[in-house]
Design a protein around this motif. Sequence first.
Motif, short mmCIF file in Angstrom:
data_model
loop_
_atom_site.label_atom_id
_atom_site.label_comp_id
_atom_site.label_asym_id
_atom_site.label_seq_id
_atom_site.Cartn_x
_atom_site.Cartn_y
_atom_site.Cartn_z
N VAL A 1 0.82 -1.22 0.00
CA VAL A 1 0.00 0.00 0.00
C VAL A 1 0.85 1.27 0.00
O VAL A 1 0.33 2.37 0.16
CB VAL A 1 -1.01 0.02 1.18
N GLY A 2 2.17 1.10 -0.17
CA GLY A 2 3.05 2.25 -0.27
C GLY A 2 3.25 3.01 1.05
O GLY A 2 3.45 4.22 1.04
N GLU A 3 3.21 2.29 2.15
CA GLU A 3 3.44 2.91 3.47
C GLU A 3 4.80 2.47 4.01
O GLU A 3 5.31 1.41 3.64
CB GLU A 3 2.36 2.44 4.47
N LYS A 4 5.37 3.29 4.93
CA LYS A 4 6.62 2.88 5.59
C LYS A 4 6.34 1.68 6.48
O LYS A 4 7.14 0.76 6.57
CB LYS A 4 7.16 4.03 6.46
N SER A 5 5.20 1.73 7.16
CA SER A 5 4.82 0.62 8.04
C SER A 5 3.31 0.62 8.22
O SER A 5 2.65 1.64 8.01
CB SER A 5 5.49 0.76 9.40
N VAL A 6 2.77 -0.54 8.58
CA VAL A 6 1.36 -0.64 8.98
C VAL A 6 1.32 -1.45 10.27
O VAL A 6 2.18 -2.29 10.51
CB VAL A 6 0.45 -1.32 7.92
N ALA A 7 0.30 -1.17 11.08
CA ALA A 7 0.10 -1.91 12.33
C ALA A 7 -1.36 -2.35 12.38
O ALA A 7 -2.24 -1.67 11.84
CB ALA A 7 0.43 -1.01 13.52
N MET A 8 -1.61 -3.48 13.04
CA MET A 8 -2.97 -3.95 13.21
C MET A 8 -3.76 -2.90 14.00
O MET A 8 -3.25 -2.31 14.94
CB MET A 8 -3.00 -5.29 13.96
N LEU A 9 -5.00 -2.71 13.61
CA LEU A 9 -5.88 -1.78 14.30
C LEU A 9 -6.26 -2.39 15.66
O LEU A 9 -6.63 -3.56 15.71
CB LEU A 9 -7.15 -1.57 13.47
N PRO A 10 -6.14 -1.61 16.75
CA PRO A 10 -6.59 -2.16 18.05
C PRO A 10 -8.07 -2.56 17.95
O PRO A 10 -8.87 -1.85 17.35
CB PRO A 10 -6.39 -1.00 19.02
N GLN A 11 -8.40 -3.71 18.56
CA GLN A 11 -9.75 -4.28 18.45
C GLN A 11 -10.83 -3.28 18.84
O GLN A 11 -11.88 -3.21 18.20
CB GLN A 11 -9.83 -5.53 19.32
N LYS A 12 -10.58 -2.46 19.87
CA LYS A 12 -11.61 -1.51 20.33
C LYS A 12 -11.92 -0.42 19.29
O LYS A 12 -12.98 0.20 19.34
CB LYS A 12 -11.22 -0.89 21.68
N GLU A 13 -11.02 -0.22 18.32
CA GLU A 13 -11.25 0.79 17.29
C GLU A 13 -11.99 0.24 16.06
O GLU A 13 -12.42 0.99 15.20
CB GLU A 13 -9.91 1.40 16.83
N LEU A 14 -12.13 -1.09 16.00
CA LEU A 14 -12.70 -1.72 14.81
C LEU A 14 -14.16 -1.33 14.58
O LEU A 14 -14.51 -0.87 13.49
CB LEU A 14 -12.57 -3.25 14.92
N LEU A 15 -15.01 -1.48 15.58
CA LEU A 15 -16.44 -1.19 15.41
C LEU A 15 -16.69 0.27 15.05
O LEU A 15 -17.38 0.55 14.07
CB LEU A 15 -17.23 -1.62 16.65
N PRO A 16 -16.12 1.25 15.81
CA PRO A 16 -16.38 2.64 15.43
C PRO A 16 -15.88 2.99 14.02
O PRO A 16 -16.50 3.78 13.32
CB PRO A 16 -15.62 3.46 16.48
N LEU A 17 -14.77 2.38 13.59
CA LEU A 17 -14.20 2.70 12.29
C LEU A 17 -14.95 2.03 11.13
O LEU A 17 -15.23 2.66 10.12
CB LEU A 17 -12.72 2.27 12.25
N THR A 18 -15.26 0.73 11.31
CA THR A 18 -15.80 -0.04 10.18
C THR A 18 -17.29 -0.32 10.27
O THR A 18 -17.93 -0.62 9.27
CB THR A 18 -15.09 -1.41 10.09
N GLY A 19 -17.82 -0.30 11.51
CA GLY A 19 -19.21 -0.71 11.70
C GLY A 19 -19.32 -2.20 11.95
O GLY A 19 -20.42 -2.74 12.09
N TYR A 20 -18.17 -2.90 12.00
CA TYR A 20 -18.16 -4.34 12.21
C TYR A 20 -17.45 -4.72 13.50
O TYR A 20 -16.53 -4.03 13.92
CB TYR A 20 -17.45 -5.06 11.05
N VAL A 21 -17.87 -5.86 14.08
CA VAL A 21 -17.21 -6.36 15.28
C VAL A 21 -16.13 -7.36 14.89
O VAL A 21 -16.17 -7.94 13.80
CB VAL A 21 -18.20 -7.05 16.26
#
Length: 160
Positions: A82-102
Amino acid sequence: MAKSKEEKTNVMRTLEQKKIPYTAHSYDPEGGIDGVSVAQTLGQPPEQVFKTLVTKGASGAYYVFDIPVAENLDLKKAAKAVGEKSVAMLPQKELLPLTGYVHGGCSPVGMKKQFPTVFHETALLYGTVCVSAGKIGHQVECDPNALIALLRAKTADVIV
């Protein structure tokens, strides 16, 4: 066609709206929601069942990766894809507000916002692949090419 007693998820509605044929599968989420258990329950080869992982890049942008359930995301390869220097997994608590999914019910289709999406390149080897239908206990199986086109996704080698 999906059986009438099965509830439709937003993912299923989106696929129908875009005229993408799919097969709905459901499983008992009490039997384990890890991808390999789900694949076994559905009688699907694990390499054809994809899990959806959400990451955040060094730039602050979000990215979605769909990889076979038995595999692990290679963060270096993912960042490069994706052309990034680095990526990190999204913390689980941020998943629902960001994506709408659990966690365990995250689908690349129908997130609140469409993020750049990358499927592991092996998705193209199969006539169909399974992804979450956006709800724990539900999966949809469809043509990976149709899914990739719908999401304007790309493919790359992003696993360990």
